[in-house]
Each structure stands twice: as C-alpha cells, then as structure tokens.
Design a protein around this motif. Structure first.
Motif, PDB file in Angstrom:
ATOM      1  N   CYS A  23      18.538  15.696  74.744  1.00 53.07           N
ATOM      2  CA  CYS A  23      19.083  15.679  75.812  1.00 53.07           C
ATOM      3  C   CYS A  23      20.052  16.810  76.827  1.00 53.07           C
ATOM      4  CB  CYS A  23      20.293  14.435  75.569  1.00 53.07           C
ATOM      5  SG  CYS A  23      21.681  15.082  74.544  1.00 53.07           S
ATOM      6  N   HIS A  66      23.175  10.671  71.667  1.00 57.33           N
ATOM      7  CA  HIS A  66      22.636  10.312  73.043  1.00 57.33           C
ATOM      8  C   HIS A  66      21.941   9.108  73.244  1.00 57.33           C
ATOM      9  CE1 HIS A  66      19.570  13.000  71.294  1.00 57.33           C
ATOM     10  NE2 HIS A  66      19.200  12.149  71.018  1.00 57.33           N
ATOM     11  N   CYS A  93      21.409  20.317  72.997  1.00 57.53           N
ATOM     12  CA  CYS A  93      20.871  19.465  72.236  1.00 57.53           C
ATOM     13  C   CYS A  93      19.381  19.623  72.728  1.00 57.53           C
ATOM     14  CB  CYS A  93      21.053  17.994  72.615  1.00 57.53           C
ATOM     15  SG  CYS A  93      20.131  16.518  71.622  1.00 57.53           S
ATOM     16  N   HIS A 122      22.731  14.309  68.385  1.00 58.97           N
ATOM     17  CA  HIS A 122      22.089  15.426  68.904  1.00 58.97           C
ATOM     18  C   HIS A 122      21.815  16.501  67.865  1.00 58.97           C
ATOM     19  CE1 HIS A 122      24.394  14.403  72.636  1.00 58.97           C
ATOM     20  NE2 HIS A 122      25.468  14.337  71.871  1.00 58.97           N
TER      21      HIS A 122
END
Ligand SMILES: [Zn+2]
Ligand SMILES: [Zn+2]
Length: 260
Positions: free
Chosen positions: A80, A53, A77, A69
């Motif tokens: 995110c 991310h 995750c 992640h």
C-alpha cells in the motif's frame, strides 16, 4: 490505460484476471474479494492504520484485501505504500466524493525547508497536491511526493525559488501537472517524471531557468503523446528529456538509443 482497441469482452476478462492476480498478491482468497451477491469488490485506494491496510468496497461498503504492512528498504509498505516517515503539521482537505485527501498547504511552519508528503493522512490516501498549496514558499528546498498522488494543482509550487530537489515516491501514479505548477522554481535542475504522466499544464515549468535534465519513465513516443499546455517549457534551461528508448532535446529532436 490504452484499451481502446480491445473488444469489451476481452477487456472484461483482462480486468477479471487483474482482479484475481491482485487477490493472489494481496494474500486474500478470491472469496475475500467478492460480495455476498457475487460482485467483485472494487476500490481505488487502500485505507491504512499503523499496522495494516485494507480496502473499502465502493459498491457494498465491505472491507476487503486486508493485510499487515510489509516494509521495503525505503520503509514503505510493499502493498500500500504506507510509511510513517513524513512531515507532520501539513494541511489537508478531505474530498468527500472520493474519500481521499488533498494536500492543501504547508501548515503553520511556513519556513520549512524539507517536506515529505505522506501517502496517507488519517488513514485515507493523499491523492493530490491542491492549487497554490506551496505557492511562494521560498525557503522550501526539498519535496517528496508520494505514490498515491495523481495530480499536482494550479500554481502548487509557484515561486518556490529554493526548490532544488523534487522526488516522486516509488510506483508514482502521477498523471497530471497543473498550469503554472512549478513556474519560477529557478533552482530546479532535474526532474524525474513517472511514466503515467499524460498532461502538463500551461506555463508549468515557465522560468525554471536551471532545468536541464528531465528523466521520463516512458518511451520517446509516450513523451510525444503527453498533452502539453502553451508555454509549458518557456524560459527553461536547454533541457534534454531522457526516455526509456532515447532522448529528446528542447527543440524536439529525437535520438533513439539504438542510434537510429
Ligand atoms: Zn463489494
Ligand atoms: Zn500496507
């Protein structure tokens, strides 16, 4: 955010601390969070791919806060919220201004009974459920709405007469539920609303005749402050709202958990 009482300088330093705090959690260095001219990069949501991310600064367009992640027990995750467990084939619309997606429809398979909406579509956050997205989808029994979704549109789940299970993903950012959003969801008994919900539209739960349990992740005072449209709870079941510090019944009687 209730910062009305803060002086601008205090608010600014609070925001700065928050930025630095996030930088520390995200594994990036403070330098990673700053542009060449010294501005702090800013972005509402993450971008993702299968492995990691990052954010894209709305001021300068640079990438920042990049990381891989790390998945929690629910396969999302921790930073995110990305998960590859979701329903394929739903329809989306890109909002050019915010560069995020709106979930706009159930897609070609109109007889789906279970829908897990992804937190991201084509790498960008899914931040709303569009107007009439699932309007009249009578087979639909179970829906999972992910954390990035902040708004549920007009008639989004109108007449979903089999809808019995509605789940908001961890750390949900939901703030508003549109007019008629869940009207005629007659099997819906229970709903757990995130603490950030601040507006419930007109007739939003009208004719949810089975609705008896509303769990609200805020306090009773927070619930009373939620802006509620006319007839939002018309013809619902005789529900009780369980808040963090007490309950409120459909007539508005508040009982605090300490017995006062
Ligand atoms: Zn920037
Ligand atoms: Zn991630």
């Amino acid at each position: 955010m209730k910062h009305k009482f803060l002086t601008p300088i205090f608010a600014l330093s609070a925001a700065l601390c928050l930025c630095l705090g996030l930088a520390a959690c995200g594994g990036g260095t403070p330098e990673d969070e700053k542009g060449a001219d010294g501005h702090f990069h800013t972005a509402e949501t993450f971008r993702v791919d299968d492995s990691g991310h990052w954010k894209v600064c709305t001021i300068c367009g640079e990438k920042f806060s990049a990381g891989k992640h790390t998945f929690d027990a629910e396969n999302a995750c921790e930073t995110c919220g990305y998960s590859d467990v979701y329903t394929r084939g739903l329809s989306y619309q890109l909002d050019e201004a915010s560069d995020t997606y709106t979930l706009s429809g159930i897609g070609d398979d109109r007889d789906r009974t279970e829908v897990v909406i992804p937190n991201y579509y084509e790498g960008k956050a899914v931040t709303s459920i569009g107007a009439e997205a699932f309007d009249g989808r009578t087979p639909l029994a179970s829906v999972v709405i992910p954390a990035n979704v902040t708004s549920i549109g007009y008639r989004a789940f109108y007449g979903c007469t089999s809808l019995a299970s509605l789940t908001f993903g961890g750390k949900s950012k939901l703030t508003s539920i549109g007019n008629y959003a869940f009207c005629h969801c007659k099997l819906l008994q229970k709903i757990a609303l995130p603490a950030d919900v601040s507006a419930i539209g007109e007739n939003a739960f009208d004719w949810c005749a089975a609705l008896t349990e509303i769990d609200f992740a805020g306090t009773t005072a927070d619930w009373l402050k939620v802006e509620k449209g006319d007839s939002w709870d018309n013809e619902t079941g005789n529900y009780v709202i369980t808040c963090t510090d007490g309950t409120i019944d459909k007539s508005g009687n508040v009982t605090h958990s300490d017995g006062q």
